[in-house]
Scaffold this motif. Structure first.
Motif, PDB file in Angstrom:
ATOM      1  N   ARG A  67       0.835  -1.201   0.000  1.00  0.00           N
ATOM      2  CA  ARG A  67       0.000   0.000   0.000  1.00  0.00           C
ATOM      3  C   ARG A  67       0.871   1.254   0.000  1.00  0.00           C
ATOM      4  NH1 ARG A  67      -5.216   1.486   1.286  1.00  0.00           N
ATOM      5  NH2 ARG A  67      -5.757  -0.636   1.946  1.00  0.00           N
ATOM      6  N   ASP A  68       1.913   1.252   0.856  1.00  0.00           N
ATOM      7  CA  ASP A  68       2.795   2.415   0.939  1.00  0.00           C
ATOM      8  C   ASP A  68       3.545   2.633  -0.380  1.00  0.00           C
ATOM      9  OD1 ASP A  68       2.004   2.814   3.544  1.00  0.00           O
ATOM     10  OD2 ASP A  68       3.798   1.911   4.442  1.00  0.00           O
ATOM     11  N   GLU A  69       4.109   1.554  -0.934  1.00  0.00           N
ATOM     12  CA  GLU A  69       4.855   1.679  -2.193  1.00  0.00           C
ATOM     13  C   GLU A  69       3.968   2.145  -3.330  1.00  0.00           C
ATOM     14  OE1 GLU A  69       8.086  -1.202  -3.448  1.00  0.00           O
ATOM     15  OE2 GLU A  69       7.138  -2.337  -1.838  1.00  0.00           O
ATOM     16  N   LEU A  70       2.812   1.502  -3.475  1.00  0.00           N
ATOM     17  CA  LEU A  70       1.927   1.830  -4.582  1.00  0.00           C
ATOM     18  C   LEU A  70       1.373   3.240  -4.450  1.00  0.00           C
ATOM     19  CD1 LEU A  70       0.579   0.976  -7.178  1.00  0.00           C
ATOM     20  CD2 LEU A  70      -1.174  -0.215  -5.845  1.00  0.00           C
ATOM     21  N   THR A  71       1.154   3.684  -3.219  1.00  0.00           N
ATOM     22  CA  THR A  71       0.671   5.053  -3.010  1.00  0.00           C
ATOM     23  C   THR A  71       1.703   6.059  -3.497  1.00  0.00           C
ATOM     24  OG1 THR A  71      -0.706   4.383  -1.127  1.00  0.00           O
ATOM     25  CG2 THR A  71      -0.086   6.713  -1.279  1.00  0.00           C
ATOM     26  N   VAL A  72       2.975   5.810  -3.190  1.00  0.00           N
ATOM     27  CA  VAL A  72       4.040   6.689  -3.688  1.00  0.00           C
ATOM     28  C   VAL A  72       4.075   6.661  -5.216  1.00  0.00           C
ATOM     29  CG1 VAL A  72       6.541   7.053  -3.788  1.00  0.00           C
ATOM     30  CG2 VAL A  72       5.459   6.489  -1.612  1.00  0.00           C
ATOM     31  N   ALA A  73       4.012   5.455  -5.784  1.00  0.00           N
ATOM     32  CA  ALA A  73       4.063   5.320  -7.242  1.00  0.00           C
ATOM     33  C   ALA A  73       2.898   6.030  -7.914  1.00  0.00           C
ATOM     34  CB  ALA A  73       4.079   3.848  -7.617  1.00  0.00           C
ATOM     35  N   LEU A  74       1.712   5.924  -7.328  1.00  0.00           N
ATOM     36  CA  LEU A  74       0.540   6.576  -7.900  1.00  0.00           C
ATOM     37  C   LEU A  74       0.675   8.098  -7.864  1.00  0.00           C
ATOM     38  CD1 LEU A  74      -2.234   4.230  -6.497  1.00  0.00           C
ATOM     39  CD2 LEU A  74      -1.770   4.664  -8.928  1.00  0.00           C
ATOM     40  N   GLY A  75       1.437   8.582  -6.918  1.00  0.00           N
ATOM     41  CA  GLY A  75       1.692  10.015  -6.862  1.00  0.00           C
ATOM     42  C   GLY A  75       2.669  10.491  -7.930  1.00  0.00           C
ATOM     43  N   GLU A  76       3.406   9.560  -8.517  1.00  0.00           N
ATOM     44  CA  GLU A  76       4.398   9.895  -9.539  1.00  0.00           C
ATOM     45  C   GLU A  76       3.917   9.588 -10.959  1.00  0.00           C
ATOM     46  OE1 GLU A  76       7.386  11.248  -9.064  1.00  0.00           O
ATOM     47  OE2 GLU A  76       7.519  11.143  -6.874  1.00  0.00           O
ATOM     48  N   GLN A  77       3.043   8.601 -11.112  1.00  0.00           N
ATOM     49  CA  GLN A  77       2.661   8.093 -12.433  1.00  0.00           C
ATOM     50  C   GLN A  77       2.090   9.198 -13.321  1.00  0.00           C
ATOM     51  OE1 GLN A  77      -0.690   7.896 -13.530  1.00  0.00           O
ATOM     52  NE2 GLN A  77      -1.516   8.693 -11.601  1.00  0.00           N
ATOM     53  N   GLN A  78       2.181   8.947 -14.630  1.00  0.00           N
ATOM     54  CA  GLN A  78       1.724   9.934 -15.608  1.00  0.00           C
ATOM     55  C   GLN A  78       0.675   9.352 -16.560  1.00  0.00           C
ATOM     56  OE1 GLN A  78       2.873  13.269 -15.736  1.00  0.00           O
ATOM     57  NE2 GLN A  78       3.701  12.690 -13.737  1.00  0.00           N
ATOM     58  N   GLY A  79      -0.147   8.415 -16.046  1.00  0.00           N
ATOM     59  CA  GLY A  79      -1.244   7.921 -16.858  1.00  0.00           C
ATOM     60  C   GLY A  79      -1.203   6.451 -17.190  1.00  0.00           C
ATOM     61  N   HIS A  80      -0.065   5.778 -16.937  1.00  0.00           N
ATOM     62  CA  HIS A  80       0.013   4.343 -17.230  1.00  0.00           C
ATOM     63  C   HIS A  80       0.913   3.659 -16.222  1.00  0.00           C
ATOM     64  CE1 HIS A  80       0.910   0.507 -19.166  1.00  0.00           C
ATOM     65  NE2 HIS A  80      -0.137   0.707 -19.937  1.00  0.00           N
ATOM     66  N   MET A  81       0.443   2.486 -15.742  1.00  0.00           N
ATOM     67  CA  MET A  81       1.256   1.666 -14.843  1.00  0.00           C
ATOM     68  C   MET A  81       1.125   0.199 -15.249  1.00  0.00           C
ATOM     69  SD  MET A  81       0.577   3.306 -11.057  1.00  0.00           S
ATOM     70  CE  MET A  81       2.143   2.702 -10.393  1.00  0.00           C
ATOM     71  N   SER A  82       2.249  -0.507 -15.279  1.00  0.00           N
ATOM     72  CA  SER A  82       2.259  -1.955 -15.423  1.00  0.00           C
ATOM     73  C   SER A  82       2.632  -2.534 -14.069  1.00  0.00           C
ATOM     74  CB  SER A  82       3.262  -2.394 -16.490  1.00  0.00           C
ATOM     75  OG  SER A  82       2.861  -1.968 -17.769  1.00  0.00           O
ATOM     76  N   LEU A  83       1.720  -3.297 -13.480  1.00  0.00           N
ATOM     77  CA  LEU A  83       1.884  -3.801 -12.120  1.00  0.00           C
ATOM     78  C   LEU A  83       1.745  -5.317 -12.151  1.00  0.00           C
ATOM     79  CD1 LEU A  83      -0.352  -1.092 -10.406  1.00  0.00           C
ATOM     80  CD2 LEU A  83       2.157  -1.113 -10.544  1.00  0.00           C
ATOM     81  N   TYR A  84       2.883  -6.003 -12.117  1.00  0.00           N
ATOM     82  CA  TYR A  84       2.917  -7.449 -12.315  1.00  0.00           C
ATOM     83  C   TYR A  84       3.114  -8.193 -11.006  1.00  0.00           C
ATOM     84  CZ  TYR A  84       3.739  -6.116 -17.186  1.00  0.00           C
ATOM     85  OH  TYR A  84       3.627  -5.567 -18.433  1.00  0.00           O
ATOM     86  N   GLN A  85       2.342  -9.246 -10.806  1.00  0.00           N
ATOM     87  CA  GLN A  85       2.619 -10.136  -9.680  1.00  0.00           C
ATOM     88  C   GLN A  85       3.864 -10.957 -10.010  1.00  0.00           C
ATOM     89  OE1 GLN A  85      -0.188 -12.505  -7.653  1.00  0.00           O
ATOM     90  NE2 GLN A  85      -1.874 -11.061  -7.807  1.00  0.00           N
ATOM     91  N   LEU A  86       4.750 -11.098  -9.043  1.00  0.00           N
ATOM     92  CA  LEU A  86       5.939 -11.921  -9.224  1.00  0.00           C
ATOM     93  C   LEU A  86       5.523 -13.362  -9.479  1.00  0.00           C
ATOM     94  CD1 LEU A  86       9.068 -12.241  -9.058  1.00  0.00           C
ATOM     95  CD2 LEU A  86       8.742 -12.749  -6.624  1.00  0.00           C
TER      96      LEU A  86
END
Length: 382
Positions: free
Chosen positions: A176-195
């Motif tokens: 949650r903490d990591e993704l929240t930071v990433a969502l604050g940086e993203q510019q319209g597209h994210m690829s989020l893969y399960q290991l």
């Protein structure tokens, strides 16, 4: 929607600084400098061979994958793109993507890639936790990754923020903490893969010995649900199982794959799917980089397999790819490929379980269905 005549070109750059322990892609480490321009010239030669087989196509997307394409000198990228431009008609709004690792050395090349014609970069951040980055074999820190992504966002019209989750020991709170930071940086597209633990990787060997413990299925499902919740709230719904975008920011090239379109793949280990007459052809190149280059020099291409895909296999591939995306598949197209319709009783049964839904001629997996997609596909394909 991408038109049915969309045509893409995939360019495989097979070299990496180091092999990540989770990676099963065709990637190679060389301890001597790679002659990048000789490989770029070989790519141009193979492109000419494909151009002869795809006369009249208009290129709508280009994708540099790997390996680590951001290890390519900008002049090598430019050579490949100039070759494509001289061999095919190019769509005025062509999407040209390059996968990039966020090390400071590679980030310095961003302006050169932009000048060469790249207009979209997919930045492999992977984690925002230095300990996990080290465990994943990444050679950058979280701080370096964010700096590189910000530079990419200033340099390119479109960028993707790419991460891996369901990592060993990862908790819901940490993600949650990591993704929240990433969502604050993203510019319209994210690829989020399960290991995923793939055979032939270092992680697979560790997992088999019990030295690498990954999240349970229930924990992985919780992490997936959290991912959907946070991205939805941020205005980036999932348009594919692992890809999220604001409207209009979807990856056109990847959509071409999922929509079962045509593409030419050049470079070591690259795959292609081409329509020829009444057939659909599957082509595969030699994986070993130097052997591939020798084949290209000898015969104009590095292919080791060129086969017709039977209609039943085409239907299976279309089902497998198409149900990954939110828009689903066209049932009429599936029937035309398979020579039969999907059993209506199976559709009704899966619909009653809330795993699929139908809108006119289209069939799509629901949010619950995407969690069990392999089982859904297996049931419908019978």
């Amino acid at each position: 929607m991408i038109s049915s005549d969309a045509f893409g070109i995939y360019v495989h750059w097979p070299f990496c600084k180091a092999k990540c322990p989770y990676c099963d892609f065709n990637s190679h480490v060389r301890h001597q400098p790679v002659d990048a321009l000789s490989f770029a010239r070989a790519l141009a030669t193979e492109l000419r061979w494909f151009a002869d087989r795809t006369n009249g196509r208009t290129v709508t997307s280009i994708f540099f994958g790997g390996g680590t394409p951001s290890l390519m000198p900008p002049e090598a990228v430019g050579h490949v793109l100039d070759s494509i431009g001289s061999l095919w008609s190019i769509s005025p709004d062509v999407e040209t993507t390059l996968e990039a690792n966020p090390t400071s050395i590679e980030a310095e090349n961003f302006r050169g890639y932009r000048a060469a014609g790249v207009n979209r970069v997919s930045v492999g951040v992977q984690a925002l936790n230095d300990a996990d980055l080290k465990a994943l074999g990444r050679q950058h820190s979280a701080e370096e990754a964010l700096a590189a992504f910000r530079l990419a966002a200033k340099t390119f019209p479109r960028v993707s923020f790419d991460m891996i989750y369901a990592r060993p020991g990862q908790t819901l709170a940490q993600w949650r903490d990591e993704l929240t930071v990433a969502l604050g940086e993203q510019q319209g597209h994210m690829s989020l893969y399960q290991l995923t633990i793939e055979p032939g990787t270092a992680y697979f060997d560790l997992h088999e010995r019990g030295s690498l413990v990954t999240p349970t299925d229930d924990r992985a499902a919780d992490l997936y649900d959290l991912t959907q919740e946070l991205t939805e709230k941020a205005g980036l719904p999932a348009y594919e199982i692992s890809n999220h975008a604001a409207p209009g920011q979807e990856s056109r090239h990847n959509l071409l794959y999922w929509r079962y379109g045509e593409y030419a793949g050049v470079g070591p280990g690259a795959h292609s799917r081409l329509a020829e007459d009444e057939n659909r052809k599957a082509l595969v190149a030699e994986k070993h980089p130097e052997t591939w280059r020798e084949l290209v020099a000898a015969q104009g291409h590095g292919l080791v397999s060129d086969t017709v895909v039977p209609p039943a296999d085409q239907a299976s591939e279309y089902l497998l790819m198409g149900l990954r995306i939110a828009e689903g598949i066209d049932l009429d197209r599936y029937a035309a490929l398979a020579g039969r319709e999907i059993d209506s009783s199976k559709i009704a049964g899966m619909k009653s379980m809330g795993l699929i839904r139908r809108v006119g001629p289209r069939l799509m997996a629901t949010a619950d269905g995407r969690k069990l997609l392999n089982a859904v596909i297996a049931e419908l394909a019978v």
